[in-house]
Motif scaffolding. Structure first.
Motif, PDB file in Angstrom:
ATOM      1  N   ARG A   2       0.829  -1.208   0.000  1.00 13.64           N
ATOM      2  CA  ARG A   2       0.000   0.000   0.000  1.00 13.64           C
ATOM      3  C   ARG A   2       0.863   1.257   0.000  1.00 13.64           C
ATOM      4  N   LEU A  79      -5.335  14.171  10.247  1.00 15.98           N
ATOM      5  CA  LEU A  79      -6.389  13.360   9.652  1.00 15.98           C
ATOM      6  C   LEU A  79      -7.645  14.197   9.391  1.00 15.98           C
ATOM      7  N   TYR A  83      -9.689  14.661   5.670  1.00 16.52           N
ATOM      8  CA  TYR A  83     -11.076  14.298   5.400  1.00 16.52           C
ATOM      9  C   TYR A  83     -12.026  15.492   5.354  1.00 16.52           C
ATOM     10  N   LYS A 173      -8.988   5.492  -0.946  1.00 15.26           N
ATOM     11  CA  LYS A 173      -8.129   4.322  -0.740  1.00 15.26           C
ATOM     12  C   LYS A 173      -6.717   4.743  -0.354  1.00 15.26           C
ATOM     13  N   THR A 175      -5.916   7.382   1.291  1.00 20.48           N
ATOM     14  CA  THR A 175      -5.850   8.000   2.627  1.00 20.48           C
ATOM     15  C   THR A 175      -5.542   6.977   3.719  1.00 20.48           C
ATOM     16  N   LEU A 176      -5.770   5.694   3.452  1.00 19.76           N
ATOM     17  CA  LEU A 176      -5.473   4.666   4.469  1.00 19.76           C
ATOM     18  C   LEU A 176      -3.962   4.516   4.671  1.00 19.76           C
ATOM     19  N   PRO A 177      -3.180   4.229   3.609  1.00 17.69           N
ATOM     20  CA  PRO A 177      -1.728   4.213   3.821  1.00 17.69           C
ATOM     21  C   PRO A 177      -1.175   5.593   4.176  1.00 17.69           C
ATOM     22  N   ALA A 179      -2.578   7.754   6.162  1.00 20.39           N
ATOM     23  CA  ALA A 179      -2.742   7.891   7.619  1.00 20.39           C
ATOM     24  C   ALA A 179      -1.609   7.188   8.350  1.00 20.39           C
ATOM     25  N   GLY A 180      -1.218   6.008   7.861  1.00 15.88           N
ATOM     26  CA  GLY A 180      -0.109   5.282   8.485  1.00 15.88           C
ATOM     27  C   GLY A 180       1.203   6.020   8.340  1.00 15.88           C
TER      28      GLY A 180
END
Length: 202
Positions: A2, A79, A83, A173, A175-177, A179-180
């Protein structure tokens, strides 16, 4: 995997990164040159930061508490910047301007009272990680806002609605990696700010 996709997506983000950095720099310049004009507004914003710092002063291990508060504050806000960009990108743009103004105002005031070397010691160790992280977060927020704006006109342009949905799904999609990555970067920045920066400016 990712993260590899995220870094590949960064190549599509060039214009948003440039736009976000330009807005931040504009805010920084406003903070320096318009320190008198915007002093009241900036001082109001700084009160929140002062409150954050004062909460750790009487703790048994102030550096540890400072690390935890800085980290949680930065991650949560970053975050939110991403968003809440769905609302036409207004929040991330505003955040970049205000943060740039605060940094410019504080840097100018500290350079006047101390020196630019003192400012560099107080900003660069953690800022070299934290500032790019905030710019990246806001750039993705601006991207989401731009996609939403395009969606407003989709009923009038054949095929635009399908493209907008595809872009929106793809960006979410990513934004998930993202965020990490932001969490890891801000973890390191908070550790540096609560130790190295704390020691340098103490």
């Amino acid at each position: 995997m990712r993260l590899r996709l995220l870094f590949a997506d960064f190549r599509r983000m060039n214009k948003y990164f440039v736009a976000a950095a330009a807005v931040f720099i504009a805010g920084f310049v406003l903070g320096i040159e318009g320190s008198g004009r915007y002093a009241g507004f900036i001082e109001q914003q700084l009160k929140g930061l002062e409150h954050l710092a004062s909460t750790v002063q009487n703790k048994p291990n102030p550096q540890l508490w400072l690390f935890v508060l800085i980290f949680l504050n930065n991650v949560c806000k970053s975050l939110i910047f991403v968003y809440f960009g769905l609302f036409f990108g207004v929040l991330p743009i505003g955040v970049l301007v205000v943060n740039g103004m605060i940094l410019g105002y504080v840097a100018s005031a500290q350079a006047h009272n101390q020196s630019w070397w003192y400012v560099a010691k107080g900003i660069l160790p953690h800022g070299i990680i934290e500032i790019p992280a905030v710019i990246i977060a806001c750039a993705y927020g601006i991207r989401l806002g731009f996609i939403v704006l395009k969606g407003v006109g989709s009923p009038f342009v054949p095929g635009l609605g399908t493209r907008v949905r595809g872009e929106l799904i793809h960006t979410f999609k990513m934004t998930l990696p993202l965020a990490g990555l932001l969490t890891c970067a801000l973890l390191v920045a908070a550790a540096i700010e609560s130790t190295v920066t704390y020691w340098l400016v103490k």
